[in-house]
Design a protein around this motif. Structure first.
Motif, mmCIF file in Angstrom:
data_model
loop_
_atom_site.group_PDB
_atom_site.id
_atom_site.type_symbol
_atom_site.label_atom_id
_atom_site.label_comp_id
_atom_site.label_asym_id
_atom_site.label_seq_id
_atom_site.Cartn_x
_atom_site.Cartn_y
_atom_site.Cartn_z
ATOM 1 N N ASP A 13 44.198 22.372 2.776
ATOM 2 C CA ASP A 13 43.181 21.515 3.999
ATOM 3 C C ASP A 13 41.823 22.040 3.334
ATOM 4 O O ASP A 13 41.336 23.098 3.297
ATOM 5 C CB ASP A 13 43.427 22.503 5.346
ATOM 6 C CG ASP A 13 42.199 22.049 6.317
ATOM 7 O OD1 ASP A 13 41.375 20.797 5.928
ATOM 8 O OD2 ASP A 13 42.162 22.445 7.443
ATOM 9 N N TYR A 14 41.341 21.055 2.722
ATOM 10 C CA TYR A 14 40.025 21.153 1.906
ATOM 11 C C TYR A 14 38.721 21.182 2.803
ATOM 12 O O TYR A 14 37.835 21.624 2.355
ATOM 13 C CB TYR A 14 39.730 20.113 1.008
ATOM 14 C CG TYR A 14 40.615 20.084 -0.287
ATOM 15 C CD1 TYR A 14 40.477 21.107 -1.040
ATOM 16 C CD2 TYR A 14 41.549 19.203 -0.390
ATOM 17 C CE1 TYR A 14 41.341 21.215 -2.312
ATOM 18 C CE2 TYR A 14 42.495 19.029 -1.450
ATOM 19 C CZ TYR A 14 42.247 20.086 -2.476
ATOM 20 O OH TYR A 14 43.374 20.169 -3.387
ATOM 21 N N THR A 15 39.045 21.415 4.076
ATOM 22 C CA THR A 15 37.688 21.219 5.174
ATOM 23 C C THR A 15 37.863 22.675 5.758
ATOM 24 O O THR A 15 37.128 23.027 6.443
ATOM 25 C CB THR A 15 37.773 20.110 6.045
ATOM 26 O OG1 THR A 15 39.079 20.220 6.843
ATOM 27 C CG2 THR A 15 38.032 18.921 5.458
ATOM 28 N N HIS A 44 37.697 21.541 -3.781
ATOM 29 C CA HIS A 44 38.124 20.231 -3.815
ATOM 30 C C HIS A 44 38.199 19.865 -5.236
ATOM 31 O O HIS A 44 37.337 20.021 -6.074
ATOM 32 C CB HIS A 44 37.229 19.261 -3.043
ATOM 33 C CG HIS A 44 37.852 18.037 -2.722
ATOM 34 N ND1 HIS A 44 37.548 16.906 -3.574
ATOM 35 C CD2 HIS A 44 38.182 17.522 -1.602
ATOM 36 C CE1 HIS A 44 37.960 15.857 -3.150
ATOM 37 N NE2 HIS A 44 38.649 16.253 -1.994
ATOM 38 N N ASP A 46 37.028 16.976 -6.435
ATOM 39 C CA ASP A 46 35.800 16.139 -6.639
ATOM 40 C C ASP A 46 34.662 17.239 -6.808
ATOM 41 O O ASP A 46 33.492 16.768 -6.833
ATOM 42 C CB ASP A 46 35.471 15.042 -5.544
ATOM 43 C CG ASP A 46 36.709 14.241 -5.752
ATOM 44 O OD1 ASP A 46 37.037 13.871 -6.735
ATOM 45 O OD2 ASP A 46 37.027 13.366 -4.796
ATOM 46 N N TYR A 103 29.451 13.633 -4.790
ATOM 47 C CA TYR A 103 29.594 11.999 -5.018
ATOM 48 C C TYR A 103 27.980 11.609 -5.487
ATOM 49 O O TYR A 103 27.366 11.752 -4.618
ATOM 50 C CB TYR A 103 30.176 11.352 -4.001
ATOM 51 C CG TYR A 103 31.657 11.810 -3.474
ATOM 52 C CD1 TYR A 103 32.693 11.391 -4.095
ATOM 53 C CD2 TYR A 103 31.641 12.743 -2.443
ATOM 54 C CE1 TYR A 103 33.928 11.980 -3.869
ATOM 55 C CE2 TYR A 103 32.770 13.361 -2.150
ATOM 56 C CZ TYR A 103 33.878 12.738 -2.915
ATOM 57 O OH TYR A 103 35.144 13.507 -2.478
ATOM 58 N N LYS A 140 33.062 7.333 -0.022
ATOM 59 C CA LYS A 140 33.949 8.520 -0.261
ATOM 60 C C LYS A 140 33.565 9.604 0.494
ATOM 61 O O LYS A 140 34.191 10.395 1.151
ATOM 62 C CB LYS A 140 34.460 8.636 -1.609
ATOM 63 C CG LYS A 140 35.430 7.725 -2.296
ATOM 64 C CD LYS A 140 35.429 8.164 -3.696
ATOM 65 C CE LYS A 140 36.618 7.051 -4.455
ATOM 66 N NZ LYS A 140 36.698 7.470 -5.795
ATOM 67 N N ILE A 143 33.604 9.398 4.293
ATOM 68 C CA ILE A 143 34.899 9.409 4.832
ATOM 69 C C ILE A 143 35.306 10.874 4.747
ATOM 70 O O ILE A 143 36.091 11.451 5.556
ATOM 71 C CB ILE A 143 36.052 8.476 4.264
ATOM 72 C CG1 ILE A 143 35.269 6.960 4.357
ATOM 73 C CG2 ILE A 143 37.428 8.629 4.617
ATOM 74 C CD1 ILE A 143 36.168 6.182 3.851
ATOM 75 N N ASN A 144 35.338 11.337 3.483
ATOM 76 C CA ASN A 144 36.073 12.619 3.070
ATOM 77 C C ASN A 144 35.376 14.140 3.204
ATOM 78 O O ASN A 144 35.569 14.957 3.041
ATOM 79 C CB ASN A 144 36.529 12.699 1.566
ATOM 80 C CG ASN A 144 37.411 11.646 1.491
ATOM 81 O OD1 ASN A 144 38.444 11.191 2.112
ATOM 82 N ND2 ASN A 144 37.615 10.848 0.352
ATOM 83 N N HIS A 185 31.901 11.843 8.322
ATOM 84 C CA HIS A 185 32.504 13.330 8.200
ATOM 85 C C HIS A 185 31.792 14.231 8.659
ATOM 86 O O HIS A 185 30.515 14.379 8.167
ATOM 87 C CB HIS A 185 33.226 13.540 6.787
ATOM 88 C CG HIS A 185 34.365 14.829 6.714
ATOM 89 N ND1 HIS A 185 33.925 16.143 6.940
ATOM 90 C CD2 HIS A 185 35.710 14.565 6.773
ATOM 91 C CE1 HIS A 185 34.796 16.679 7.069
ATOM 92 N NE2 HIS A 185 36.088 15.939 6.863
ATOM 93 N N CYS A 188 29.744 15.802 5.846
ATOM 94 C CA CYS A 188 29.107 15.031 4.979
ATOM 95 C C CYS A 188 27.672 15.280 4.903
ATOM 96 O O CYS A 188 27.134 15.157 6.027
ATOM 97 C CB CYS A 188 29.420 13.657 5.070
ATOM 98 S SG CYS A 188 28.501 12.289 4.028
#
Length: 343
Positions: A13-15, A44, A46, A103, A140, A143-144, A185, A188
């Motif tokens: 669970d990266y959150t 994460h 990314d 990102y 991305k 959403i993530n 999200h 975000c």
């Protein structure tokens, strides 16, 4: 199957968040104390490692953290400043330390809204060619979760900024390419970097575009500036400790002489006939690096030519060379070997 085996294959669970000491995460900004902050517990895929040589300006970094740690981001964050003042580095630094994926969108005048949203791509599955959707970096992040970095977003066209209104405001964002609407999200964070405040073309940043107030008002702004002498000395000491102190000091002295000629002594642009070239901290570090890389038998002018002087416009060349002579005198045409022997 044992419970241990089941847990071993459980998705990460990266959150998931954890409470950590602010000093532990940001020792450059906080003394040991009871101050705590939240960050993602798991790193994460990314996430991007930041520049280990980067030294943040304390007040700006803390203000950006206040924005990040607030329960709600009522505005996106805009980082405005001249080239090489560390706008992108600050965003990368915060993302890295907080285990946030980042990102990056390199904004330019020909970019269209679909570049942010994504596109359909051809792929092969079970020996069959199939069409699948591939979200763009902005989608991305939306959403993530993570940091969406709109780098140099004052280069955007009016069409693109209009398409980004809902995105930077955190509202449901329709993706025209996929005929779907996505919601932001809760983790975000939208950050934009810019050389201007959206005022449009100027003599130094000729590709910057004018942006409407409706878009600009959706940002909380932090102005990034060049480090002061003490801060820049620490940067060079960290990056080029083998260069003698007197040489590092002269490099910083030259940088500030150029900035005086370009931006005025108060760095507010209040100067008659400014030069257009900027001797940024990026150039300071690059010159120190190439002084060493060029070897002890090449002159300082040789490396300075390569990292800066060759890019100076003919209109500024005479003034720039006069400034070099005033700061370095004959030393600019001496080899590093000669300068290392200088006491």
């Amino acid at each position: 199957m044992s419970a241990l085996a089941i847990n071993a294959t459980a998705p990460i669970d990266y959150t998931e968040m954890e409470q950590v000491s602010a000093h532990l995460v940001f020792p450059e900004l906080f003394e040991p104390s009871t101050v705590m902050l939240k960050r993602r517990k798991h790193r994460h895929p990314d996430c991007i490692a930041s520049n280990q040589m980067y030294i943040p300006e304390s007040e700006n970094a803390k203000l950006a953290l206040v924005w990040l740690m607030a329960p709600h981001q009522l505005l996106s964050l805009g980082l405005q400043g001249h080239t090489g003042t560390g706008k992108t580095e600050l965003a990368l630094y915060l993302a890295d330390k907080l285990n946030l994926p980042i990102y990056i969108v390199k904004v330019h005048a020909r970019m269209n809204p679909q570049d942010l949203e994504g596109s359909y791509v051809l792929d092969v599955e079970n020996n069959q060619t199939v069409t699948r959707k591939e979200y763009g970096p902005a989608a991305k992040a939306y959403i993530n979760g993570g940091i969406l970095l709109l780098d140099e977003f004052d280069k955007a066209s009016g069409e693109l900024t209009s398409a980004m209104h809902l995105l930077v405001e955190g509202k449901p964002w329709p993706l025209e390419m996929f005929k779907e609407t996505i919601t932001k999200h809760p983790q975000c964070f939208v950050i934009g970097t810019a050389n201007t405040y959206g005022t449009g073309h100027d003599e130094r940043y000729i590709t910057s575009n004018q942006m409407d107030q409706a878009f600009l008002s959706r940002f909380m702004w932090i102005e990034t500036v060049y480090p002061n002498v003490i801060q820049e000395s620490k940067i060079l000491e960290k990056f080029a400790p083998r260069l003698p102190l007197h040489l590092r000091n002269d490099i910083i002295k030259l940088a500030n002489a150029f900035r005086d000629a370009a931006l005025g002594v108060n760095r507010d642009g209040d100067i008659e006939d400014p030069i257009q070239c900027i001797f940024s901290t990026r150039v300071v570090v690059a010159w120190a690096y190439y002084i060493q890389a060029f070897g002890v038998f090449r002159t300082l002018r040789k490396s300075l030519d390569s990292v800066f002087l060759k890019s100076v416009s003919p209109e500024d060349a005479e003034i720039v060379n006069d400034i070099v002579s005033k700061v370095f005198g004959d030393d600019i045409d001496k080899t590093l070997k000669d300068l290392l022997a200088k006491k």
